[in-house]
Design a protein around this motif. Structure first.
Motif, PDB file in Angstrom:
ATOM      1  N   PHE A  13       0.819  -1.239   0.000  1.00 23.48           N
ATOM      2  CA  PHE A  13      -0.279  -0.046  -0.201  1.00 23.48           C
ATOM      3  C   PHE A  13       1.018   1.254   0.002  1.00 23.48           C
ATOM      4  CE2 PHE A  13      -2.561   3.153   1.967  1.00 23.48           C
ATOM      5  CZ  PHE A  13      -3.847   3.146   1.430  1.00 23.48           C
ATOM      6  N   ASN A  14       1.982   1.204   0.947  1.00 24.49           N
ATOM      7  CA  ASN A  14       2.750   2.341   0.874  1.00 24.49           C
ATOM      8  C   ASN A  14       4.076   2.282  -0.038  1.00 24.49           C
ATOM      9  OD1 ASN A  14       1.478   3.713   3.139  1.00 24.49           O
ATOM     10  ND2 ASN A  14       2.205   2.528   4.483  1.00 24.49           N
ATOM     11  N   SER A  15       4.130   1.393  -0.974  1.00 29.45           N
ATOM     12  CA  SER A  15       5.327   1.154  -1.708  1.00 29.45           C
ATOM     13  C   SER A  15       5.526   2.526  -2.707  1.00 29.45           C
ATOM     14  CB  SER A  15       5.362   0.034  -2.339  1.00 29.45           C
ATOM     15  OG  SER A  15       4.145   0.000  -3.420  1.00 29.45           O
ATOM     16  N   ARG A  16       4.569   2.918  -3.333  1.00 29.39           N
ATOM     17  CA  ARG A  16       4.957   4.187  -4.346  1.00 29.39           C
ATOM     18  C   ARG A  16       5.157   5.503  -3.549  1.00 29.39           C
ATOM     19  NH1 ARG A  16       0.757   3.145  -9.010  1.00 29.39           N
ATOM     20  NH2 ARG A  16       1.861   1.265  -9.744  1.00 29.39           N
ATOM     21  N   ALA A  17       4.639   5.492  -2.140  1.00 25.56           N
ATOM     22  CA  ALA A  17       4.702   7.029  -1.412  1.00 25.56           C
ATOM     23  C   ALA A  17       6.072   6.828  -0.651  1.00 25.56           C
ATOM     24  CB  ALA A  17       3.535   6.967  -0.451  1.00 25.56           C
ATOM     25  N   ALA A  18       6.613   5.629  -0.363  1.00 25.32           N
ATOM     26  CA  ALA A  18       7.829   5.666   0.399  1.00 25.32           C
ATOM     27  C   ALA A  18       8.881   4.861  -0.210  1.00 25.32           C
ATOM     28  CB  ALA A  18       7.546   5.013   1.603  1.00 25.32           C
ATOM     29  N   PRO A  19       9.342   5.407  -1.462  1.00 26.28           N
ATOM     30  CA  PRO A  19      10.375   4.266  -2.344  1.00 26.28           C
ATOM     31  C   PRO A  19      11.677   4.182  -1.684  1.00 26.28           C
ATOM     32  CG  PRO A  19      10.267   6.687  -3.228  1.00 26.28           C
ATOM     33  CD  PRO A  19       8.908   6.581  -2.138  1.00 26.28           C
ATOM     34  N   ASP A  20      12.125   5.117  -0.914  1.00 25.59           N
ATOM     35  CA  ASP A  20      13.352   5.296  -0.243  1.00 25.59           C
ATOM     36  C   ASP A  20      13.471   3.913   0.917  1.00 25.59           C
ATOM     37  OD1 ASP A  20      14.338   7.012  -1.689  1.00 25.59           O
ATOM     38  OD2 ASP A  20      14.531   8.549  -0.053  1.00 25.59           O
ATOM     39  N   ALA A  21      12.327   4.114   1.699  1.00 19.48           N
ATOM     40  CA  ALA A  21      12.212   2.877   2.810  1.00 19.48           C
ATOM     41  C   ALA A  21      12.079   1.622   1.995  1.00 19.48           C
ATOM     42  CB  ALA A  21      10.851   3.225   3.509  1.00 19.48           C
ATOM     43  N   MET A  22      11.081   1.474   1.223  1.00 16.35           N
ATOM     44  CA  MET A  22      10.963   0.137   0.268  1.00 16.35           C
ATOM     45  C   MET A  22      12.323  -0.413  -0.068  1.00 16.35           C
ATOM     46  SD  MET A  22       8.047  -0.542   0.954  1.00 16.35           S
ATOM     47  CE  MET A  22       6.982   0.541   2.011  1.00 16.35           C
ATOM     48  N   GLY A  23      13.280   0.649  -0.746  1.00 16.69           N
ATOM     49  CA  GLY A  23      14.507   0.279  -1.117  1.00 16.69           C
ATOM     50  C   GLY A  23      15.557  -0.409  -0.189  1.00 16.69           C
ATOM     51  N   ARG A  24      15.483   0.252   1.178  1.00 19.90           N
ATOM     52  CA  ARG A  24      16.137  -0.097   2.184  1.00 19.90           C
ATOM     53  C   ARG A  24      15.735  -1.675   2.682  1.00 19.90           C
ATOM     54  NH1 ARG A  24      18.042   4.917   5.992  1.00 19.90           N
ATOM     55  NH2 ARG A  24      19.206   3.286   6.794  1.00 19.90           N
ATOM     56  N   ILE A  25      14.303  -1.712   2.648  1.00 13.37           N
ATOM     57  CA  ILE A  25      13.661  -2.901   3.190  1.00 13.37           C
ATOM     58  C   ILE A  25      14.060  -3.981   2.155  1.00 13.37           C
ATOM     59  CG2 ILE A  25      11.631  -4.243   3.752  1.00 13.37           C
ATOM     60  CD1 ILE A  25      10.514  -1.398   4.220  1.00 13.37           C
ATOM     61  N   ALA A  26      13.976  -3.791   0.866  1.00 10.76           N
ATOM     62  CA  ALA A  26      14.383  -4.730  -0.093  1.00 10.76           C
ATOM     63  C   ALA A  26      15.826  -5.091  -0.152  1.00 10.76           C
ATOM     64  CB  ALA A  26      13.969  -4.284  -1.588  1.00 10.76           C
ATOM     65  N   ARG A  27      16.711  -4.192   0.514  1.00 14.24           N
ATOM     66  CA  ARG A  27      18.165  -4.131   0.280  1.00 14.24           C
ATOM     67  C   ARG A  27      18.427  -5.275   1.574  1.00 14.24           C
ATOM     68  NH1 ARG A  27      21.352   1.011   0.374  1.00 14.24           N
ATOM     69  NH2 ARG A  27      20.785   0.919   2.541  1.00 14.24           N
ATOM     70  N   ALA A  28      17.726  -5.103   2.612  1.00 13.44           N
ATOM     71  CA  ALA A  28      17.808  -6.076   4.019  1.00 13.44           C
ATOM     72  C   ALA A  28      17.699  -7.321   3.658  1.00 13.44           C
ATOM     73  CB  ALA A  28      17.024  -5.249   5.007  1.00 13.44           C
ATOM     74  N   LEU A  29      16.776  -7.339   2.647  1.00 15.71           N
ATOM     75  CA  LEU A  29      16.013  -8.723   2.464  1.00 15.71           C
ATOM     76  C   LEU A  29      16.599  -9.359   1.191  1.00 15.71           C
ATOM     77  CD1 LEU A  29      12.147  -8.061   3.243  1.00 15.71           C
ATOM     78  CD2 LEU A  29      13.756  -9.456   4.814  1.00 15.71           C
ATOM     79  N   ASN A  30      17.418  -8.800   0.645  1.00 13.61           N
ATOM     80  CA  ASN A  30      18.133  -9.168  -0.772  1.00 13.61           C
ATOM     81  C   ASN A  30      17.347  -9.586  -1.782  1.00 13.61           C
ATOM     82  OD1 ASN A  30      20.427  -9.561  -1.719  1.00 13.61           O
ATOM     83  ND2 ASN A  30      20.750 -11.681  -0.913  1.00 13.61           N
ATOM     84  N   ARG A  31      16.231  -8.840  -1.777  1.00 15.83           N
ATOM     85  CA  ARG A  31      15.195  -8.967  -2.955  1.00 15.83           C
ATOM     86  C   ARG A  31      14.744  -7.665  -3.578  1.00 15.83           C
ATOM     87  NH1 ARG A  31      16.174 -13.413  -1.922  1.00 15.83           N
ATOM     88  NH2 ARG A  31      15.074 -15.444  -1.288  1.00 15.83           N
ATOM     89  N   PRO A  32      14.257  -8.029  -4.832  1.00 12.48           N
ATOM     90  CA  PRO A  32      13.795  -6.580  -5.551  1.00 12.48           C
ATOM     91  C   PRO A  32      12.767  -5.885  -5.061  1.00 12.48           C
ATOM     92  CG  PRO A  32      13.552  -8.345  -7.165  1.00 12.48           C
ATOM     93  CD  PRO A  32      13.999  -9.225  -5.609  1.00 12.48           C
ATOM     94  N   ASP A  33      11.826  -6.559  -4.522  1.00 12.43           N
ATOM     95  CA  ASP A  33      10.532  -5.813  -3.997  1.00 12.43           C
ATOM     96  C   ASP A  33      10.204  -6.102  -2.445  1.00 12.43           C
ATOM     97  OD1 ASP A  33       7.740  -4.507  -5.096  1.00 12.43           O
ATOM     98  OD2 ASP A  33       7.244  -6.028  -3.700  1.00 12.43           O
ATOM     99  N   ALA A  34      10.236  -5.090  -1.797  1.00 10.87           N
ATOM    100  CA  ALA A  34      10.107  -5.108  -0.376  1.00 10.87           C
ATOM    101  C   ALA A  34       8.726  -5.948  -0.077  1.00 10.87           C
ATOM    102  CB  ALA A  34      10.010  -3.822   0.112  1.00 10.87           C
TER     103      ALA A  34
END
Ligand code: NAD
Length: 359
Positions: free
Chosen positions: A267-288
């Motif tokens: 729901f929040n992915s487009r509104a919070a792209p930086d956060a989603m990038g950090r979550i995806a990076r932590a989980l080592n996947r392209p989409d949080a």
């Protein structure tokens, strides 16, 4: 630049293995010698073990804590504490035991020492949620922040796999929402990203071997980090929805968090792209959001709100309650958006098919 405000929280934290043996010393350090130990009925034995360790410094055990801190249990605990003239509360257990300890502290100003046995993180926050006649209210006050937290990895070894999975996802939810909080700050964000990155492999390892001590240690450290995030910054839509579903429909706290989290992230992915990038990076996947759903699947958490016992007819009322008091969220919160999110979580649909908020 990103301006921010950071308010450190004054709790003493002791982390390690076998650290519960330090409880008598920590009580002495606080200058207290009449402890009441609180726990849930299921952990009465742990509470009595701790009481035995404390010896004369423990004046009673109250093992009636319940999820969502019902005020009637608190009333009985207050009578017990006052009859015994206790001068400190020691909680052993998950968020339910800690919640009771906080509810007593709120009303008596007694100091608290908490020995957490789940990953809920309540011990690290100045937040108390209580239920009265089926309504849950939450407050933030330093009066409920525990003075001392003793993390003992050994106490988590008995946490059953299913609870480990949901409790871990509950903690990860604090970190996810901390990354897109309105009042996000660099310390909380660093802790959040590190905790998500540690939790995912640790939880998968614990599912294979619940006694894996390195994984249990990483998970408990990550839980402290996630709880610290929850204490430091405000939460958004995900926590609001879980508060409504737990408080008004009696759904299990941690399992509800596990189920809703991927949908709230989508729901929040487009509104919070930086956060989603950090979550995806932590989980080592392209989409949080998809990575969080994959983690849930790997951990075998309940697949949907339907599986937790919510009925389809409750969705509309839950959406009404969730939008009743406006609150901040990265993507605008509409009743239709919330209802769509809840329906997807009710069915356990893949987040890849969820319409993402355009904000
Ligand atoms: P819980 O404390 O209710 O524990 C769930 C069950 O697991 C209980 O029966 C408990 O006795 C058992 N258990 C816990 N640890 C165990 C262990 N190591 N071994 C064996 N059994 C164990 O569940 P929870 O998810 O930790 O806490 C949920 C509650 O915490 C809710 O009321 C929620 O609102 C609150 N909470 C509050 C905050 C806050 O900051 N105020 C944060 C998170 C959760």
């Amino acid at each position: 630049m990103n301006p921010f405000i950071y308010n450190a929280l004054p709790t003493r934290v002791v982390f390690g293995r076998g650290t519960r043996a330090q409880t008598p010393f920590e009580l002495e350090r606080l200058g207290r010698g009449r402890a009441v130990v609180v726990a849930t009925p299921e952990q009465a034995a742990s509470a009595h073990d701790l009481a035995a360790l404390l010896g004369a410094a423990c004046v009673g055990v109250f093992a009636e804590a319940a999820m969502h801190t019902p005020v009637e249990v608190t009333a009985r605990a207050l009578d017990f504490v006052s009859q015994l003239q206790a001068d400190v509360i020691v909680a052993v257990g998950g968020g339910s035991a800690t919640g009771l300890s906080k509810a007593i502290a709120l009303r008596t100003d007694l100091p608290q020492m908490v020995l957490p046995t789940t990953y809920a993180g309540s011990e690290a926050t100045p937040i108390l949620g209580e239920t009265d006649a089926g309504r849950k209210t939450t407050q933030r006050t330093l009066k409920v922040l525990p003075e001392v937290v003793i993390y003992d990895v050994d106490l988590t070894l008995t946490l059953p796999a299913a609870l480990t999975a949901t409790s871990g996802m509950n903690a990860i939810a604090h970190a996810v929402e901390a990354l897109y909080a309105q009042d996000a700050n660099p310390i909380a964000s660093i802790l959040a990203e590190q905790a998500i990155g540690l939790f995912a492999p640790a939880l998968r390892a614990i599912m294979r071997d619940p006694l894996d001590q390195a994984a249990r240690s990483d998970a408990l450290y990550a839980a402290w980090a996630c709880g610290t995030c929850l204490g430091l910054v405000g939460m958004s839509l995900h926590h609001k929805l879980c508060h409504v579903l737990g408080g008004s429909f009696g759904l299990s706290h941690a399992a509800t968090h596990a189920i809703v989290l991927p949908y709230a992230a989508a729901f929040n992915s487009r509104a919070a792209p930086d956060a989603m990038g950090r979550i995806a990076r932590a989980l080592n996947r392209p989409d949080a959001a998809e990575a969080l759903q994959e983690l849930n699947r790997d951990l075998g958490t309940p697949p949907s709100l339907q599986a937790l016992g919510l009925s389809e007819g409750d969705l509309s009322h839950a959406a009404d309650l969730a939008v009743a008091n406006p609150y901040w969220n990265p993507a605008p919160v509409t009743r239709k958006g919330v209802l769509d999110l809840l329906r997807a979580a009710y069915l356990g649909s893949p987040v890849s098919s969820q319409t993402r908020s355009a904000a």
